[in-house]
Design a protein around this motif. Structure first.
Motif, mmCIF file in Angstrom:
data_model
loop_
_atom_site.group_PDB
_atom_site.id
_atom_site.type_symbol
_atom_site.label_atom_id
_atom_site.label_comp_id
_atom_site.label_asym_id
_atom_site.label_seq_id
_atom_site.Cartn_x
_atom_site.Cartn_y
_atom_site.Cartn_z
ATOM 1 N N GLU A 1 0.853 -1.184 0.000
ATOM 2 C CA GLU A 1 0.000 0.000 0.000
ATOM 3 C C GLU A 1 0.890 1.234 0.000
ATOM 4 O O GLU A 1 1.540 1.546 0.991
ATOM 5 C CB GLU A 1 -0.918 0.012 1.222
ATOM 6 N N VAL A 2 0.899 1.927 -1.116
ATOM 7 C CA VAL A 2 1.759 3.096 -1.303
ATOM 8 C C VAL A 2 0.909 4.352 -1.178
ATOM 9 O O VAL A 2 -0.015 4.570 -1.969
ATOM 10 C CB VAL A 2 2.466 3.054 -2.671
ATOM 11 N N THR A 3 1.199 5.164 -0.167
ATOM 12 C CA THR A 3 0.465 6.406 0.062
ATOM 13 C C THR A 3 1.117 7.542 -0.713
ATOM 14 O O THR A 3 2.338 7.731 -0.651
ATOM 15 C CB THR A 3 0.432 6.743 1.558
ATOM 16 N N VAL A 4 0.301 8.299 -1.428
ATOM 17 C CA VAL A 4 0.761 9.417 -2.251
ATOM 18 C C VAL A 4 0.177 10.704 -1.683
ATOM 19 O O VAL A 4 -1.034 10.802 -1.451
ATOM 20 C CB VAL A 4 0.322 9.242 -3.719
ATOM 21 N N GLY A 5 1.038 11.689 -1.431
ATOM 22 C CA GLY A 5 0.605 12.970 -0.892
ATOM 23 C C GLY A 5 0.793 14.094 -1.888
ATOM 24 O O GLY A 5 1.352 13.903 -2.979
ATOM 25 N N GLY B 1 4.609 -3.674 4.337
ATOM 26 C CA GLY B 1 3.524 -3.484 3.389
ATOM 27 C C GLY B 1 3.032 -2.073 3.217
ATOM 28 O O GLY B 1 2.145 -1.828 2.387
ATOM 29 N N GLU B 2 3.570 -1.098 3.985
ATOM 30 C CA GLU B 2 3.142 0.291 3.846
ATOM 31 C C GLU B 2 4.334 1.159 3.469
ATOM 32 O O GLU B 2 5.379 1.094 4.104
ATOM 33 C CB GLU B 2 2.530 0.827 5.150
ATOM 34 N N ILE B 3 4.131 1.980 2.437
ATOM 35 C CA ILE B 3 5.173 2.893 1.982
ATOM 36 C C ILE B 3 4.554 4.275 1.775
ATOM 37 O O ILE B 3 3.513 4.405 1.124
ATOM 38 C CB ILE B 3 5.810 2.429 0.659
ATOM 39 N N PHE B 4 5.180 5.308 2.362
ATOM 40 C CA PHE B 4 4.800 6.689 2.075
ATOM 41 C C PHE B 4 5.740 7.171 0.976
ATOM 42 O O PHE B 4 6.948 7.309 1.192
ATOM 43 C CB PHE B 4 4.924 7.569 3.318
ATOM 44 N N ALA B 5 5.185 7.419 -0.209
ATOM 45 C CA ALA B 5 6.017 7.745 -1.370
ATOM 46 C C ALA B 5 6.450 9.194 -1.363
ATOM 47 O O ALA B 5 5.622 10.104 -1.274
ATOM 48 C CB ALA B 5 5.266 7.435 -2.655
ATOM 49 N N THR B 6 7.755 9.430 -1.461
ATOM 50 C CA THR B 6 8.283 10.769 -1.669
ATOM 51 C C THR B 6 8.538 11.029 -3.148
ATOM 52 O O THR B 6 8.583 12.170 -3.590
ATOM 53 C CB THR B 6 9.595 10.972 -0.896
#
Length: 421
Positions: free
Chosen positions: A130-134, A168-173
């Motif tokens: 699950e890749v979070t995009v900000g 399983g969790e990635i905050f995408a820069t």
């Protein structure tokens, strides 16, 4: 703002970030240079030389590695990459010298689902992660026609840099589209994470929601087991199991680094880490930042009204600390990186004040640029883009938050193609 000659008169917002790199007070109010053996982990926000966590590092003499390969210079690096930097910070707290810079992506693989909204925020399922995009996630595409992260389609191959839990969790820069599909990509996909649910008989384990099957792998680490930090490689797409999970046939399962996620150090080594809180399971004394255990002590200082009780999974924070005799990373200070109240502006530039580190938009907004502002140039593709490269009439997209004096401080500025008339 000319980031090659940054003004030190940019106020409390910039200085709060700039002094965070392991500096210590000598009692006179002057920040001392970071000790040798110190490192920082954070995102590159710009070049001229290399800006990480609000500090400009001279990088001409630095050794640069990208995904394990020796690089030539900072042209091998990109804005949005999370790097590990060794070096020192000068007494001014905003400049320093890098001796080594290392970058390694979190994954490079196939998009399975894209739930990112039109505003560029949301989540994506990439290789079962699950890749979070900000709003401030840097996006680039090597594929014509994919102009934004919301336009990425299942089947596209992307590279992700960011802050990972390893589970399983990635905050995408940074997200970069590499190819339209696996056939045109022609390379090997890769994913890093911590092994869980290992079944030696079935020759399977999981990372996030991805089931890794290594029955036909040409290489598997002899140390494979739950808790081992590994890199998985494959040249085939994950198989949809029909229940929300996917199975990947691995070609290699290699121990990553020393098999333990995070950074290790010798007693007394100083380090500063920016990232996302990935677990609070050890609280009130321990939390995980990017999968790295952070120990809190009674002497730990919390900045800007933050306290241990206010910490939450998903919060972005900056930790300054040191390694103790037991090899634990002990926090001297914890500071919140507030991204919650960003305003977005898409407008033309009417004036630029390089000395004052600001610009004014056609709508009248005055935007302050700091050494932590992400600086991108999608229009001219200038690697060393900074405030001094802007011209009146340029079209920009700005994300900004208000500081304590209600000034608009940019977290990200991107020069873009002007809209069609």
């Amino acid at each position: 703002m000319n980031r090659k000659g940054i003004s030190t008169g940019m106020g409390a917002v910039a200085m709060a970030v700039a002094v965070a790199l392991g500096g210590c007070s000598d009692g006179s109010g002057t920040t001392a240079s970071m000790a040798s053996g110190s490192r920082t982990v954070g995102m590159i926000s710009g070049f001229g030389s290399v800006y990480v966590n609000g500090v400009e590092y001279e990088s001409d003499g630095a050794t640069i590695h990208v995904d394990g390969e020796l690089g030539n210079d900072d042209y091998d690096l990109e804005v949005g990459m999370v790097v590990t930097m060794s070096g020192s910070v000068n007494a001014d707290g905003v400049s320093g010298t890098a001796t080594a810079i290392s970058f390694s992506d979190e994954l490079e693989g196939i998009v399975l689902e894209n739930g990112v909204a039109a505003d560029g925020t949301g989540t994506m399922n990439i290789m079962g992660q699950e890749v979070t995009v900000g709003l401030d996630t840097v996006f680039e595409s090597d594929v014509a026609g994919i102009s934004g992260v919301e336009a990425v389609a299942p089947g596209n191959i992307v590279e992700v840099s960011g802050y990972s839990s390893g589970q399983g969790e990635i905050f995408a820069t940074r997200i970069e589209v590499k190819a339209t599909d696996l056939t045109s990509y022609g390379g090997e996909m890769e994913l890093k994470g911590v092994v869980s649910g290992h079944d030696a008989g079935a020759m399977q384990f999981t990372i996030g929601t991805l089931i890794v099957d290594y029955a036909d792998a040409i290489y598997v680490s002899s140390e494979l087991g739950d808790g081992l930090y590994v890199e998985v490689k494959s040249d085939t797409a994950p198989l949809d199991n029909g229940d929300g999970s996917f199975t990947l046939a691995a070609t290699k399962v290699e121990k990553e680094d020393d098999g333990v996620m995070g950074i290790s150090g010798d007693e007394g080594d100083e380090i500063e880490i920016e990232g996302v809180i990935t677990s609070l399971d050890g609280m009130p004394n321990v939390f995980q930042l990017n999968g790295q255990s952070i120990v809190l002590e009674s002497e730990t200082e919390f900045e800007d009204g933050l306290d241990a009780a206010a910490l939450a999974v998903g919060d972005r924070v900056e930790v300054e600390g040191y390694f103790n005799a037991a090899g634990q990373l002990v926090a001297d200070s914890v500071e919140a990186e507030d991204d919650d109240n960003l305003q977005e502006f898409k407008d033309y530039v009417v004036s630029i004040d390089v000395a004052g580190n600001s610009l004014t938009l056609q709508g009248g907004e005055v935007i302050t640029i700091t050494s932590s502002t992400i600086m991108l140039d999608s229009y001219m593709d200038d690697h060393y883009f900074d405030l001094g490269d802007l011209s009146e009439g340029d079209f920009v997209e700005v994300h900004a938050a208000t500081d304590g004096s209600d000034a608009l401080v940019a977290t990200k500025l991107e020069r873009e193609d002007p809209p069609a008339i």
